[in-house]
Design an enzyme around this catalytic site. Structure first.
Site: not given
Ligand SMILES: [Zn+2]
Length: 323
Positions: A240-241, A244
């Site tokens: 997830h990170e 980003h």
């Molecule tokens: Zn996030």
């Protein structure tokens, strides 16, 4: 604030070392909260968003990587200007056509273990499993879209520092500049203890130029594959990170209105997903909420895929900011 000379000396003492070796331990006092202030740029929330929206029902938030609609709009305007410039520079007749043919992305990874004695001193095997998980997530090995991004572990550094380990948000402006390796296309992945309700955080690609040594991803060590955080221990906090870090927004960016996450094949979603609902449809626009997407907030056990559109966005953003 530590004098610069001391910081430089410490940096020399704590290099990243080839995978499988240990680096000398580091120990320093606090610096000014520069990291927190810098992170504030990335993590500003819309004023109307209550904190509870960022927590899951068992108290874990993925991160605080939300942008206000105005911030996201400004980012998109800049991104499109850069991409249009590249296309007009001879890269093809249309932005989408030229960028779809972009070469697969291979990302070198420097993995930095910040620990306090035995606490958080994750094994090399666990680190390898985390890298494998990233490769599966971004390579379509999970049955989702193949984003054509792969990750290669270059080196592991280990820093025994109870202060950094105990409050990585406070010390972010200290440990990142000292441990950071490589340039804009290199992923620096930090594992440490993150208290409270967070599982990790990241910087966005468009922040690299103004603050290169702060670039990277920090994750809770117990979120790694086989870690101890129930429902969040399959290594998808890193997935997830890193999303980003590659320029993806949350699937619930802008809620039901506006431009959403700028990815056409992830239906709009009003709120982050908690737990693992079998079905959720919170916006009047077509399509059910993408509750199984890595860029939502569901349990790791609920996360299964990226979409083709997210893969395209990753390659567009990479071309603009990290290539
Ligand atoms: Zn996030």
């Amino acid at each position: 604030m530590k004098p610069l000379a001391a910081a430089a000396l410490l940096a020399a003492l704590v290099p990243a070392v080839p995978f499988g070796q240990s680096a000398p331990s580091a120990s320093t006092g606090p610096s000014a909260s520069t990291g927190h202030e810098r992170r504030g740029d990335d993590c500003a929330r819309p004023p109307a968003a209550p904190e509870a929206r960022h927590r899951t029902d068992d108290g874990h938030a993925r991160d605080r990587m939300d942008l206000s609609p105005a911030e996201a709009a400004a980012v998109e305007t800049r991104l499109n200007r850069i991409l249009d410039g590249l296309v007009q520079g001879g890269h093809g007749p249309s932005k989408s056509a030229s960028l779809r043919r972009a070469a697969p992305i291979t990302v070198p990874v420097y993995f930095h273990v910040i620990h306090a004695g035995a606490q958080g001193n994750v094994s090399n095997a666990m680190i390898q499993r985390q890298i494998s998980t990233l490769n599966t997530s971004y390579g379509g090995g999970d049955g989702g879209a193949n984003a054509h991004v792969s990750f290669t572990l270059k080196a592991v550094s280990r820093t025994d520092n109870a202060a950094w380990f105990g409050d990585p948000e406070r010390y972010e402006g200290t440990y990142k500049p000292r441990l950071h390796q490589g340039g804009k296309s290199t992923l620096n992945l930090y594992s440490t203890y993150i208290g409270g309700d967070l599982l990790g955080w990241s910087t966005f690609p468009w922040k690299y130029k103004s603050d290169p040594t702060m670039d990277g991803v920090t994750i809770h060590y117990a979120s790694m594959p086989g870690g101890s955080i129930e429902n969040f221990n399959k290594g998808f906090s890193a997935t997830h990170e890193v999303g980003h870090w590659l320029g993806l927004y949350h699937t619930f960016q802008d809620g039901c209105s506006g431009q959403g996450d700028r990815v056409a094949d992830t239906p709009a979603e009003r709120d982050p997903t908690n737990g693992c609902p079998s079905f959720k449809d919170t916006c009047p626009t077509p399509g059910e909420d993408p509750v199984h997407n890595y860029m939502d907030y569901g349990y790791d056990t609920c996360m299964t895929s990226f979409t083709p559109g997210q893969g395209t966005r990753i390659h567009n953003v990479w071309t603009a900011y990290r290539a």
